[in-house]
Each structure stands twice: as C-alpha cells, then as structure tokens.
Design a protein around this motif. Structure first.
Motif, short mmCIF file in Angstrom:
data_model
loop_
_atom_site.label_atom_id
_atom_site.label_comp_id
_atom_site.label_asym_id
_atom_site.label_seq_id
_atom_site.Cartn_x
_atom_site.Cartn_y
_atom_site.Cartn_z
N PRO A 268 -4.64 -2.56 10.53
CA PRO A 268 -4.12 -2.51 11.91
C PRO A 268 -5.22 -2.30 12.94
CG PRO A 268 -3.54 -0.54 10.73
CD PRO A 268 -4.12 -1.47 9.72
N TYR A 269 -6.37 -1.73 12.52
CA TYR A 269 -7.41 -1.46 13.51
C TYR A 269 -8.01 -2.73 14.08
CZ TYR A 269 -7.00 3.29 11.93
OH TYR A 269 -6.50 4.51 11.64
N LEU B 247 0.13 2.76 22.32
CA LEU B 247 -0.83 2.74 21.21
C LEU B 247 -0.99 4.13 20.62
CD1 LEU B 247 -3.63 0.35 22.41
CD2 LEU B 247 -2.12 0.06 20.50
N LEU C 202 -7.14 -4.07 21.58
CA LEU C 202 -6.05 -3.78 22.51
C LEU C 202 -6.34 -2.48 23.26
CD1 LEU C 202 -3.41 -5.12 23.25
CD2 LEU C 202 -2.26 -3.67 21.62
N LEU C 203 -6.81 -1.48 22.51
CA LEU C 203 -7.16 -0.20 23.12
C LEU C 203 -8.27 -0.41 24.14
CD1 LEU C 203 -6.44 2.83 22.62
CD2 LEU C 203 -8.50 2.95 21.28
N SER D 29 1.49 4.85 8.57
CA SER D 29 1.51 3.43 8.90
C SER D 29 1.66 3.29 10.41
CB SER D 29 2.67 2.74 8.20
OG SER D 29 2.67 1.38 8.53
N PHE D 30 1.08 2.21 10.96
CA PHE D 30 1.11 2.04 12.40
C PHE D 30 2.55 1.95 12.89
CE2 PHE D 30 0.75 -0.57 16.30
CZ PHE D 30 -0.07 0.28 17.01
N ILE E 226 0.23 6.40 12.28
CA ILE E 226 -0.76 6.31 11.19
C ILE E 226 -1.13 7.71 10.70
CG2 ILE E 226 -3.12 5.67 10.62
CD1 ILE E 226 -2.96 3.37 12.40
N ILE F 22 -5.67 -2.98 16.86
CA ILE F 22 -5.62 -1.82 17.76
C ILE F 22 -6.90 -1.73 18.59
CG2 ILE F 22 -5.52 0.70 17.88
CD1 ILE F 22 -3.89 0.68 15.34
N TYR G 292 -0.26 -4.83 4.51
CA TYR G 292 -0.06 -3.60 5.26
C TYR G 292 1.30 -3.69 5.93
CZ TYR G 292 -1.03 0.21 8.51
OH TYR G 292 -0.98 1.38 9.21
N LEU H 11 -1.39 2.38 26.92
CA LEU H 11 -2.20 3.24 26.08
C LEU H 11 -1.32 4.24 25.33
CD1 LEU H 11 -5.37 4.08 28.13
CD2 LEU H 11 -5.20 2.84 26.01
#
Lengths: 490, 111, 148
Positions: A4-5, C83, A11-12, C95-96, C90, A8, A57, C80
């Motif tokens: 997922p990173y 996120l 996007l972050l 998990s996300f 996580i 992420i 995942y 933000l």
C-alpha cells in the motif's frame, strides 16, 4: 508488506504539498524528491525480494471475493521500477525547468497525483479500481499538459481530455458488460470465469477494452491526440507521458487484461500485430517529416509502442521478452530525448529544428546525451535499444513471419532517419543561435543518469541478470493459470 | 431489451455530438451524455424487477437489486464531475486565448 | 445591503435557508452508514448550500463571508486525515483502511467502526472541493482573445 505504501507515499506527498505549499516551490521540490527517491528504493527492493512470487495485499482486511486486493507480481514490480526511475529523474529535471514557468507548488502536487494513479493502476487486482486510478493519473496529466498556459497547450489538453473521456466511457461500458457476465470485478476471478463464457461476449468486451486502452496507448488508429499533447506539455511531463504514462495506462493494462485475464485469444493477437505494424510504419514516416523537435519525438513514440505491440502479438516467449525489454528501453531513451528537447528549448527559446545549430559547443551535455539516446532508439549495437529490437526481429523470424521482421527492420531505419535529422540540424547546422538561459546542474544530472542507463541497460539481457530481471516478467505474462492460482489459491 | 437499445441510442447521441459538433460547450455536453448512457447501462445490469433497495431492514427482506453497480456508478459520476470541471476550465481559457468557442477556428496545432 | 447579486427576496430566502441546507447535509453525512447517502452525497449538499450564497450574493460578498484560504486548507487536510485513518488501520489492525473501532450495535448512530469517521472526512473533502471548483471558475474573467 510494502504494497500500500506505493500508493500512500505519493498521495501523502501530494496533499502535504497542497497543504504547506505556500508561495514558493521549495516544499514541493523537497517532498516530491523524497517521495520519488523512496519509491525507487522500495520498488527495487521489493522487485528483488519477489523472485517470481506474487504478493497479495487485502485492503481493509476484507477477504478477496468481497474486498479489493493489491497484487504485486514480477510484471508489476518491473513497471514500478520503470515509473519510479523516470519519475525521479523527471523531478530532478523539473527543478530548473518549471521555475522558468513560474514558481508554483501545484506542479509538484499534480505530478504526485499522476504518480499515485500510475502506481495504483500497476498494483491493483480489481478492474474497476484500475479504472479509477487510471482516471486519477489522466486528470493530473490533462492539467499538467496545460501547465504552461499557452494557447497551444490548452488546445492540446482539451483534445487529450476529450479523447480520454471517450476512451474512459468505452472502458466503463466494457467493465459493466464484464461484471454482468462474470458477477465479479476481481481480475483473477474474472480470469477463472472467462473460459465458461460464450466467445462472442469475450470478443465484444475485448473490442471495447482494445478501443479504450488502445486510445490511452496511442496505437495507430487511435493516435491523433498524442503528438499534440506530448509536444505541448512541459519537457519533464512530456518525458513522463511518453516514457511511462502511455505504457502504464495502455500497454500494461492491455497486457494484464488480454494475457492474464482473457488468456490471449488469437483474434486479438492478430489485431495487435496489425496495429503494431501500422504504428511502426506510418508514424515512422510521419516522424521524418516533422520540423518540431518534440513533435518528431512524439511520433517516434507511437512507432516504438508499435514494436511493443508487435512483440506482444507474436506471443512467443522470445517475442514477449523483446517487448518487455523494449518497454523498459523505450521509457529510458525517450525520456532522455525529451529532456534533451526541453533543455534545447530552454536554452535557445525554440525547438524548431531549422533554427537550431552548433549545440555541440553550446550545450555539450545535451548534445552528448542526445547522440547516445538517438543511437539507442534507432538500434545501434552497443546500446540497449539494439538488443530489444534484435530480439523482436529474431522472434518474428522464429515465429515464421519474415515479413514482420523486415517491417521491424524498416521501422528501425525510419527511426534512424528521424533521429539523424535531429542530429544533422541540431548539431551540424551552421546557424547563429543566441543562448537565452544556462542549463543548470539538476537538468544535466537527470540527462547523464538516463544516458548511463542507456549504455548499461543492454546488460539486462546478459545471462545471469536476465534470469533475475526479465524472465520472471515474461513468465507472468505467459502463465495465465499461475496468476489466478497465485492470487486466489492460498 | 428495449431499455438497453434506448440506452445505446443515448450513447450514440453523445458520440455523434462529440464527433460532429463544432461548439466546445456542445462537445462537453455530449461527453456528459455519453457518460450518462454508460452509467444508465451499469445501473440496468444491476436492476431486478420487483426487488427492493439493498439495505438490510428486517429478517427476511426478499430479493434486492444489486448494489455494486450503484457504487460503481457513484464513483463514475464523481469522475465525470471532475472531467466536466476540467474541460470547462480549459474551454474558458481557450476562449480567453482565441475569443471563440468554434473548434474550426481553434487550430494552431497541425500535422 | 450591497448592490451586487440577486434581488432582496432571493437574498433573504437564501440567508434563512442556507443554514437548513447545511444542517440537512450534516444529517446525510452523519447517517451515511445507516441510510442512502453518506460522505459524498452530504458533501455535495454542503457545497450546494455555499453555492446558493455565491449565486445570491455574488462573489465579492461570499469571499468576505467565507475564509477561502481556510477552506482550501480544510480540503487538503481532510484528504490527509483520510490517509491518517487508513494508516491507523495498518498500525492497529494490520491492513490499510482496516476497521479498528468497535462495530457497535446495528442501526445505532455510533456504530460501523471507522465508516462514520471516514464519511465525515469525505463529506468535508467533497464539499470544499466542489465549492472551490465553482468558486475558481466563477472568478475567471471572460475577456476576449488576447493571443489570436
């Protein structure tokens, strides 16, 4: 579990940039440099750790038939490396180039959104999620094409946006038909259900997807938007669009859907060969008659996409190897050529080939790297482009299609003629040119880095490296059952 | 079957507009019509005659329509909203530069 | 009373109804996990309430009434926050975007784990984005061709 990173982090970075961007671009530069560097390291590490395995995942701990999964196999890892590599050099190159368009953090935020979209398309295992990420990448691309705020750029961005909207609608309808036929959106489960469907439905869905993703990939009958959009955008964006965006949204999606999900129906392989050959030949000729530096490169992009499609259409292991390798090589040398074009434009204020000249003295780095990239793109031996084109030509001969091999050689000669035009007019022409601006360190570093990869990139095919780098990717493309097995059966 | 054909007709109307109209605003509207046709298409796939809305209200709710296409359509509407806003912004800028909405007069890029 | 914008009748009605529309938007957002609607639908309603003011009173007055840079920051910050909630998934649940709060009782207002939280965040994000898009478009002067 790094999967997922990959989505992420950009996007972050994008939202942090919009939040703390302020009046100047320093935060944008810093955050996007950190993000792209982190992505490059992560993609290299995770590709080396994969060893041909597949990681799944599950988002939000939802089990697979219900939830959305991110899937990373060798093909995804390979694409992630290409994207991160070009993105990092593009950010380094942008620092000076974009200041010349005005100091603004929005550019970097949009850049990060585009990266988010592309990484998402590469990693997702769900077909509708692929559509959504594709739209994210496309929106950022539309806005970035228009970033220079000139009339031509708005015009090109409008054309691109209309084409993008039409093709997205076609893809959405295709997804709808696919869902109603298979009752699932997870690609691995669709692949399981496909053999039980009537072949006409597969043909219909395939046709819709081919038109939709073909428009994104700018293969020959769908290419009209590409020369405008890619030549009007700022140079680092041109290199992102030509180098990776058309490959991720077009070629990668086509590979994933037609090979892993639809199991490469022979009718579509023939279409790939026809489209690929048409792209190689017609846009090869169109590239030669261009006088605009970036427009010439944009037409040559279509031609090189044709090589990749040709290799995929032949569908022998050797041809797929050539296509995958050419995909990597084209991302590198086409980005490099667009950087060269951008630095010529920045330094001399024009990209009309008739008004250039004596670049060897004025811009030694640019002219040196452009010679390397030109030789690589036209397939001259020591450089990486030679090996991938050679493999595709050999595969065509081995598959009993000598006509296609001849055609690929002819396309290579056309490309050589087109880039020699750049060299002839850019370097040798005796025209008085007045430099407007000096090319800074960042732009030179980006160009030199890609030129070095152009030279050593041929080593990827060397025995020992090939087994690690390219063979797992080819296996993923050819082994459909394995993809389903890896994603579902654990 | 008739509804699907009508839906396809709506799609063709949009496609005709994109291909044949010369006014930038009309092209944007045609893109919107194409999008509506696609959304309607997706909703029709999930529709079931006599079924209820897909919210759990009691022990035995009976047949429900498929909620997944509705979620897809909601997402697709958001995407279309973004496309339309972006296209409108580009058209406004094009009008500032060229002083016209006529696509035949906005032709600086050729070849 | 300023002269820009629409007539006095429209302005008066807008002044009263904008709060009701905002309240309805918040209602839709907060009940997103129980009824149709949710973050996106409610956010659109919030944006429409603000757009009513923009239409009735004109851009200058709305610019003074609302703190536009603040709205821009709310927009980025809500993304933000989304996120951050996903990231907490996580950290806590592995998990996300995984759920890490109690699921509560069915049909209670405080139930469904992180979904109401995410609905509120999405609601703000959608409202601000939608309003700011129209705000920016309304600010462009339609002057005729300067480059032909």
């Amino acid at each position: 579990m790094m999967l997922p990173y990959f989505i992420i982090i950009p996007l972050l970075a994008a939202f942090l940039i919009t939040l703390i961007g302020g009046k100047r671009d320093i935060w944008g530069i810093a955050l996007s440099m950190i993000a792209t560097a982190a992505l490059l390291i992560m993609s290299l590490v995770s590709f080396l750790q994969l060893r041909g395995e597949t990681i799944v995942y599950e988002m939000g701990n939802w089990q697979l038939p219900l939830g959305i999964a991110l899937v990373m196999d060798s093909l995804s890892g390979f694409m992630l490396i290409i994207v991160s590599l070009v993105a990092l050099t593009s950010v380094v190159y942008s620092i000076q180039y974009v200041r010349h368009l005005g100091q603004d953090f929005k550019y970097y935020a949009l850049f990060m959104f585009m990266l988010t979209g592309m990484n998402g398309v590469i990693l997702t295992g769900d077909i509708f999620n692929l559509f959504v990420f594709m739209e994210i990448a496309l929106f950022a691309a539309f806005a970035l094409v228009a970033y220079g705020c000139r009339a031509e750029e708005y015009e090109a961005a409008f054309k691109y946006a209309i084409m993008g909207a039409v093709s997205s609608t076609l893809i959405l309808i295709g997804i709808g038909v696919l869902y109603s036929a298979t009752s699932t959106l997870t690609m691995a489960r669709i692949a399981q259900a496909i053999p039980g469907l009537p072949s006409q439905i597969v043909l219909w869905i395939g046709g819709l997807f081919l038109a939709g993703f073909g428009l994104k990939a700018a293969a020959m009958p769908f290419h009209a938007w590409l020369p405008d959009a890619h030549s009007s955008a700022p140079a680092p964006i041109s290199s992102m669009l030509s180098g990776v965006l058309i490959k991720v949204l077009g070629i990668y999606a086509i590979i994933r859907l037609f090979f892993n999900v639809f199991d490469a129906p022979s009718a579509f392989l023939t279409i790939f060969i026809v489209i690929g050959s048409a792209s190689i030949l017609i846009s090869g000729f169109l590239a030669i008659i261009q006088w605009d530096f970036k427009r010439l490169l944009a037409y040559s992009s279509i031609s090189q996409i044709g090589y990749i499609l040709l290799g995929m259409g032949l569908a022998t292991p050797l041809a797929i190897l050539g296509a995958v390798f050419h995909l990597f090589n084209h991302a590198i040398f086409k980005s490099l050529l667009f950087y060269d074009a951008g630095s010529v434009e920045l330094a001399l204020g024009t990209r009309d080939l008739q008004k250039l000249g004596k670049l060897g003295k004025l811009l030694p780095v640019t002219s040196g790297t452009s010679i390397i990239a030109s030789l690589a793109i036209s397939g001259i031996p020591p450089f990486n482009g030679f090996f991938s084109k050679l493999i595709i030509i050999l595969a065509a001969i081995a598959a009993g299609q000598p006509v296609l091999a001849l055609l690929a050689i002819l396309g290579s000669i056309l490309t050589l003629a087109a880039v020699m035009k750049i060299q002839r007019y850019g370097l040798r022409q005796d025209v008085d040119v007045a430099p407007v601006e000096k090319i800074g360190l960042g732009m030179n570093i980006a160009m030199i880095l890609l030129a070095v990869i152009c030279i050593v990139g041929g080593l990827l095919i060397a025995p020992g490296i090939r087994e690690v780098a390219l063979d797992p990717v080819v296996n993923v493309i050819l082994e459909k059952a394995e993809y389903v097995q890896m994603v579902l059966g654990r | 079957m008739t509804v699907y054909l009508l839906c396809f007709a709506l799609f063709l109307v949009g496609l005709y507009g994109v291909l044949a109209k010369r006014d930038l605003i009309k092209i944007i509207l045609s893109i919107g019509i194409m999008g509506y046709a696609a959304n309607l298409f997706l909703i029709l796939f999930g529709y079931k005659r006599g079924a209820t809305f897909p919210i759990l209200t009691g022990a035995n709710p009976g047949p429900m329509v498929d909620p997944l296409p509705q979620a897809l359509v909601l997402t697709s509407i958001v995407i279309e909203l973004g496309t339309t806003a972006l296209l409108v912004a580009l058209v406004v800028r094009l009008f500032q530069k060229y002083g016209t909405f006529d696509i035949a007069k906005i032709r600086r890029l050729r070849g | 009373m300023n002269k820009t914008g629409m007539t006095l009748i429209v302005k008066t009605v807008t002044r009263i109804t904008v709060w009701m529309i905002l309240l309805y938007g918040f209602y839709i957002i907060l009940h997103g996990h129980l009824t149709p609607g949710g973050g996106f639908g409610g956010g659109v309603i919030l944006a429409l309430a603000l757009l009513n003011v923009l239409l009735a009173y004109g851009r200058d007055y709305t610019g003074k009434w609302l703190n536009i840079p603040l709205l821009e920051h709310v927009e980025s910050a809500s993304a933000l926050l989304f996120l951050v909630v996903g990231f907490l998934g996580i950290v806590v649940a592995g998990s996300f975007l995984a759920n890490f709060l109690s699921k509560g009782q069915l049909f209670a207002i405080l139930s469904a784990g992180t979904i109401p939280l995410l609905n509120i965040i999405i609601g703000f994000k959608v409202a601000m984005s939608l309003f700011l898009v129209v705000w920016v478009l309304a600010g462009i002067k339609m002057s005729k061709g300067d480059a032909v």
